[in-house]
Design a protein around this motif. Structure first.
Motif: not given
Length: 71
Positions: A19-20, A61, A64-65
């Motif tokens: 995710l990072n 991420l 996704k956010e």
């Protein structure tokens, strides 16, 4: 989240993502990949994203956010 990660992994042509991870760190991250993300989001989530929004999200991420914020 599973479908999202699976699709992004496929688009980036890698075995796995974190995710990072920075989107620009992937060799296959280019304008065509951005278009695939736009198409995926329209079809899967019924949302519209711009290339600028995607590029500004910076990480897996963050993207996704961004998607979640449009739902």
């Amino acid at each position: 989240m599973e479908k999202y990660l699976s699709t992004i992994t496929e688009f980036l042509e890698v075995d796995s993502v974190d995710l990072n991870d920075s989107l620009t760190s992937f060799e296959s991250w280019d304008s065509m990949t951005i278009l695939m993300v736009i198409d995926f989001c329209a079809g899967e989530y019924g949302i519209s994203l711009s290339a600028d929004e995607i590029e500004n999200s910076e990480t897996i991420l963050g993207l996704k956010e961004l998607i979640d914020s449009k739902l």
